[in-house]
Write an enzyme that holds these catalytic residues in place. Structure first.
Site, mmCIF file in Angstrom:
data_model
loop_
_atom_site.group_PDB
_atom_site.id
_atom_site.type_symbol
_atom_site.label_atom_id
_atom_site.label_comp_id
_atom_site.label_asym_id
_atom_site.label_seq_id
_atom_site.Cartn_x
_atom_site.Cartn_y
_atom_site.Cartn_z
ATOM 1 N N THR A 141 0.853 -1.190 0.000
ATOM 2 C CA THR A 141 0.000 0.000 0.000
ATOM 3 C C THR A 141 0.889 1.240 0.000
ATOM 4 O OG1 THR A 141 0.054 0.246 2.409
ATOM 5 C CG2 THR A 141 -1.735 -1.104 1.477
ATOM 6 N N ASP A 142 0.308 2.370 -0.368
ATOM 7 C CA ASP A 142 0.923 3.646 -0.023
ATOM 8 C C ASP A 142 0.632 3.862 1.466
ATOM 9 O OD1 ASP A 142 2.143 6.126 -0.044
ATOM 10 O OD2 ASP A 142 1.192 6.753 -1.917
ATOM 11 N N TRP A 143 1.337 4.785 2.105
ATOM 12 C CA TRP A 143 1.260 4.911 3.561
ATOM 13 C C TRP A 143 -0.149 5.312 4.023
ATOM 14 C CZ3 TRP A 143 5.188 2.811 1.885
ATOM 15 C CH2 TRP A 143 6.280 2.444 2.674
#
Ligand SMILES: *[C@@H]1O[C@H](CO)[C@@H](O)[C@H](O)[C@H]1NC(C)=O
Ligand SMILES: *[C@@H]1O[C@H](CO)[C@@H](O)[C@H](O)[C@H]1NC(C)=O
Ligand SMILES: *[C@@H]1O[C@H](CO)[C@@H](O)[C@H](O)[C@H]1NC(C)=O
Ligand SMILES: *[C@@H]1O[C@H](CO)[C@@H](O)[C@H](O)[C@H]1NC(C)=O
Ligand SMILES: *[C@@H]1O[C@H](CO)[C@@H](O)[C@H](O)[C@H]1NC(C)=O
Ligand SMILES: *[C@@H]1O[C@H](CO)[C@@H](O)[C@H](O)[C@H]1NC(C)=O
Ligand SMILES: *[C@@H]1O[C@H](CO)[C@@H](O)[C@H](O)[C@H]1NC(C)=O
Ligand SMILES: *[C@@H]1O[C@H](CO)[C@@H](O)[C@H](O)[C@H]1NC(C)=O
Ligand SMILES: *[C@@H]1O[C@H](CO)[C@@H](O)[C@H](O)[C@H]1NC(C)=O
Ligand SMILES: *[C@@H]1O[C@H](CO)[C@@H](O)[C@H](O)[C@H]1NC(C)=O
Ligand SMILES: *[C@@H]1O[C@H](CO)[C@@H](O)[C@H](O)[C@H]1NC(C)=O
Length: 867
Positions: free
Chosen positions: A289-291
């Protein structure tokens, strides 16, 4: 990715609370289902194809199999889930599997250097390396970034960026990628990946996909992150193109974008991850995932996600995760098949082996949490042990040479009336603009470069890095010129005297960045500044042009910038775009300004005359309430493809760039490679075997707290549960529509990394002689644009860049022969019905246009007729 400092999180917390606290009800299966009420729906695709069938990866998967087959559930879950925000030295790290020597895998920004550390190189940004059109430098810069990642103990370096593609000229992060064209992005991305990974560092290709604006990319308390609604053909021919090339280059990891595509979030969109990335593109690594872009537990795993970063779900600092112990629970209760977890872990471990990280790979020796030598090891915990966290390891090596070469070769000469450039060392010059000078607050005084003060070396946000030092244009010019006077102000001084001998050099810039920082009213995207220069740059140029008869404009910019207020003024003789040069801003510029090198950069995007020249659909959508539906109605017609179609003459076309010398392209020859004797590529190879595990639900005791003996750190994310034995397996989970656990045969467009290997056969090659016909040394770029025949029966952009090459430094009179290879895919369109790439048989009717920019293509080679 996003990283907020501690204080910045406080105001952000309410907006992150949109997702209810983690509970068993959190898996929003509705989001995973096709939506009948929307033209843009994301069809289901299950299950996730296993990794391991590509021969390049066989050894790595064999090693991974040996350990994964013997791992406990706790070890497996550990490797998929971050330990939490501020729970280790890096911006994200997974749990570890010490029994097998697998450490907490460290993930760290950025695409232009190692972020939040010291003694690192601040390289020129992606857009800058794109402007060089130099494949060797793209590779060399990748190697240097990889060496620095390795030196700091970073396992996964979060770059390169090929999305945003540059669809929106005001988009905040378009400077992180290589330019507004899929081929330029593809070659820039692939060369960077190959370079980085040659050092053993794992690259992370991002953001997958459709992340074209900053505002409203993430969900907040009042709305869901926007939906990029992209039709299948546009996705394949534009946005997916560079990702395909990155996978073909063997990229080890991919980062999902925050936004939705067709109303399904990228980190849990089964069509995108399972079908397109892992089936069609044959991706063998892992996708993270992105953060804080993790939105469901079971759903995301089923849709193909392999790693959650930084571990927590949408709410940081509470110690809750959709995965971690909840992933253990989901396996024990039967909702996530063991088959899926085994594949997730195998992909991660195989990637670690593939790049040799099992052998002498350093552990992190820096901390992104503090600049001090000692500090808290887990600052996110209430009470953290302390220790040495920063060893200040110098990883710069001689990378300043590469950084300077890239910044120099990117410098793009747009105009040079009366050959006013280069300037002599004793010529009288007057320099204007704060963009020539230092940051008045001090080097790195703005967190993540979140301000526009002094020479603009990079945009802001997580795509930045600290400058170890900065050579400003002021310093470099001052050191070289014997006759320079500086006016480092943004308003034109009243006391300047001008003589006819003087040349005024005016520095202006335009900045943008990531959404979590707002600079001068611009929340990432340039909503306030528009496409004009910042700090009244247009007025500064006009005032100088009023007073001086010879004006040179130097521009540092993140992307398209309007020049209309002054570009046609008689005294504005020359314009240099120096893009975002990084730490070597000054000397890279003086290398060109004073004529030690001829400029050889070319525009990686179009410079328009007016913002209204773009289609309305590429404006920033600023709509606080209700999910934004960002429908890509312009289809394939972005940047120059649009300008050609709408018959709008830009100020400077894509690919434009002048030199101090002149070149002649001659003697073009066209040769046929692998014949295109079929419209569609020959049948794909069949898929190789993948690891086979015992997929029974493991013994719950493997994730029992009681099985461990260490001190628990509050809020740290562990795989363990209090009473796992009480969990019983059930088959009643509300699985999404289309859910299926039988591995599907590979799709016809797949067959290797990047797709069917036959797509990458060289179909045609053009050879061309390039001669330096001027009186100075220099490098030439040869660009090849494809014109496809109407016989394909599809509306297609009239010209598309598909290949480029750059000469070595040619002395006056010297020549070099360049070869430009064109693949089957380069001549294909995506057939949405057949779901395959379709090319004109034998290349009939294909025209290959060659020249200096999309608007200057003097050489035509036609298949059949030759050149
Ligand atoms: C999005 O919807 C369009 C229009 O129906 C379709 O062509 C495309 O394949 C869909 N893409 C994804 C990733 O769901
Ligand atoms: C597998 O794990 C067991 C303990 O669970 C250990 O005793 C054994 O050595 C491991 N085997 C290998 C090949 O790593
Ligand atoms: C899980 O990772 C943590 C470090 O993040 C480590 O302390 C723990 O021993 C790991 N668990 C197992 C079972 O390896
Ligand atoms: C299994 O656990 C997960 C994570 O807590 C939860 O989302 C899911 O609904 C559970 N499944 C069943 C059948 O209880
Ligand atoms: C830190 O860097 C040094 C030098 O590159 C390296 O030898 C070491 O293993 C790294 N990690 C730690 C924890 O010291
Ligand atoms: C790079 O840095 C080294 C050491 O600081 C210095 O000697 C050298 O001149 C620099 N090279 C360039 C091209 O700036
Ligand atoms: C500076 O340039 C002016 C104009 O060309 C010239 O008259 C003067 O001698 C120069 N001064 C130096 C120090 O070179
Ligand atoms: C100034 O230029 C000279 C000669 O190019 C170089 O040796 C010197 O290091 C430069 N000085 C500074 C402060 O950059
Ligand atoms: C380039 O060179 C060719 C062959 O030497 C010559 O015929 C042609 O006129 C030249 N073109 C230009 C623009 O100089
Ligand atoms: C597979 O795993 C289950 C659960 O750990 C175990 O009971 C079973 O014996 C294993 N089967 C084989 C063939 O190893
Ligand atoms: C599940 O997938 C397999 C393999 O693609 C297919 O043969 C089968 O028909 C699918 N089952 C359902 C219910 O769709």
């Amino acid at each position: 990715m996003t990283r907020w400092s501690h204080w910045a999180l406080v105001p952000l917390l309410p907006s992150l609370l949109v997702a209810s606290p983690v509970s068993e009800q959190d898996d929003d299966t509705a989001k995973l289902n096709p939506r009948a009420d929307n033209d843009y729906a994301s069809p289901p695709f299950y299950p996730t194809p296993h990794g391991g069938w590509v021969s390049d990866w066989s050894d790595a998967y064999a090693k991974a199999y040996e350990v994964v087959s013997n791992m406990t559930l706790a070890e497996k879950v550990n490797l998929t889930t971050g330990t939490g925000y501020f729970m280790g030295p890096c911006v994200g790290q997974t749990g570890s599997a010490p029994r097998y020597g697998i450490p907490n895998i460290c993930l760290q920004d950025s695409p232009l250097g190692i972020r939040e550390t010291d003694h690192n190189t601040a390289f020129p940004a992606g857009i800058t390396i794109g402007a060089t059109f130099n494949k060797d430098l793209m590779y060399e810069r990748g190697v240097a970034i990889g060496e620095e990642a390795r030196g700091k103990g970073v396992n996964v370096q979060l770059g390169p960026v090929v999305g945003p593609l540059g669809r929106k000229p005001r988009g905040g992060r378009i400077w992180e990628g290589f330019g507004a064209d899929p081929t330029l992005q593809a070659i820039g991305g692939a060369q960077t990946i190959k370079g980085m990974q040659s050092t053993g560092a794992i690259a992370a290709l991002k953001h997958f996909i459709g992340n074209e604006q900053e505002m409203y990319r993430m969900s907040s308390i009042i709305t869901k992150g926007y939906s990029s609604n992209i039709d299948d053909r546009t996705l394949h021919e534009l946005y997916l193109w560079p990702f395909a090339e990155g996978v073909r280059a063997g990229v080890g990891s991919v980062m999902a974008a925050y936004n939705d595509v067709n109303s399904s979030a990228c980190s849990q969109n089964s069509k995108l991850i399972n079908d397109i990335l892992k089936n069609e593109l044959g991706f063998q690594g892992f996708i993270m995932t992105d953060w804080f872009g993790h939105y469901t537990g079971v759903g995301s795993a089923l849709a193909g996600l392999d790693m959650a970063m930084p571990g927590e779900g949408a709410v940081p600092l509470l110690g809750d995760s959709y995965w971690g112990s909840e992933l253990s629970r989901s396996v024990l209760n039967g909702s996530i098949p063991m088959d899926r977890l085994n594949d997730m872990v195998t992909r991660i471990v195989a990637t670690w082996y593939k790049f040799g990280q099992d052998k002498d790979y350093p552990l992190p020796n820096f901390s992104s949490n503090t600049k001090d030598a000692t500090g808290e090891i887990y600052p996110g915990a209430l009470f953290s042990p302390t220790g040495v966290v920063n060893q200040f390891v110098n990883v710069e090596g001689d990378h300043n040479i590469t950084a300077r070469a890239v910044a120099r070769e990117a410098i793009t000469l747009l105009k040079n009336n009366d050959n006013i450039l280069p300037i002599g060392r004793s010529d009288s010059i007057k320099i204007f603009g704060t963009d020539a000078g230092p940051n008045s607050g001090g080097l790195n005084s703005c967190s993540d470069q979140g301000c526009d003060n002094g020479v603009l070396t990079m945009g802001w946000g997580s795509g930045s890095a600290n400058l170890p030092y900065l050579i400003t244009p002021q310093e470099a010019i001052g050191n070289i010129s014997s006759n320079a006077t500086f006016y480092i102000t943004d308003s034109f001084p009243s006391d300047v005297t001008a003589s006819s001998e003087d040349t005024a050099i005016v520095f202006i810039n335009a900045d943008s960045g990531e959404n979590y920082i707002t600079v001068d009213g611009n929340p990432g995207d340039r909503i306030e500044a528009g496409l004009n220069a910042w700090h009244n740059g247009d007025d500064l140029v006009k005032d100088a042009a009023n007073k001086f008869s010879n004006v040179v404009v130097v521009i540092h910019t993140v992307g398209p910038i309007l020049m209309e207020e002054w570009i046609e003024l008689d005294s504005v003789k020359a314009v240099l775009v120096a893009h975002l040069p990084g730490q070597e801003a000054g000397y890279s510029l003086t290398d060109v300004l004073f004529g030690d090198y001829s400029p050889s950069g070319h525009m990686p995007y179009t410079i328009p005359k007016s913002e209204s020249d773009y289609p309305d659909s590429v404006s920033i959508i600023n709509q606080p309430f209700g999910q934004i539906q960002d429908t890509f109605t312009e289809g394939l017609y972005v940047d120059y493809r649009h300008f050609l179609q709408a018959n709008i003459t830009p100020r400077y076309p894509f690919g434009h760039g002048l030199s101090y010398t002149t070149f002649n392209f001659s003697n073009p020859t066209l040769s046929v490679g692998t014949a295109l004797d079929s419209t569609y590529p020959p049948a794909r190879p069949s898929q190789g075997a993948t690891p086979k595990y015992n997929d029974s639900i493991p013994n719950p005791a493997e994730v029992a707290w009681s099985s461990t003996s260490f001190t628990r750190i509050w809020r740290y994310l562990y795989p363990y549960l209090d009473d796992p034995q009480s969990i019983t397996a059930s088959s009643t989970y509300p699985y999404p529509v289309g859910y299926n656990t039988t591995q599907a045969p590979g799709v016809r467009a797949g067959g290797g990394q990047g797709g069917n290997p036959a797509l990458f056969d060289t179909a045609f090659s053009v050879q061309i002689d390039v001669k330096n016909t001027g009186s100075r040394s220099g490098k030439a770029v040869v660009q090849l644009y494809v014109e496809l025949p109407s016989s394909l029966g599809l509306d297609t952009p009239s010209l598309q860049l598909r290949q480029f090459e750059k000469t070595k430094e040619l002395a006056p009179g010297d020549s070099e022969t360049l070869t430009l290879d064109i693949t089957r895919k380069d001549l294909s369109v995506w057939d949405v019905v057949v779901q395959d790439w379709k090319a004109p048989t034998n290349g009939d009717g294909v025209k290959l246009w060659i020249g200096n920019s999309v608007a200057d293509l003097p050489i035509l080679c036609s298949v059949g007729d030759g050149c």
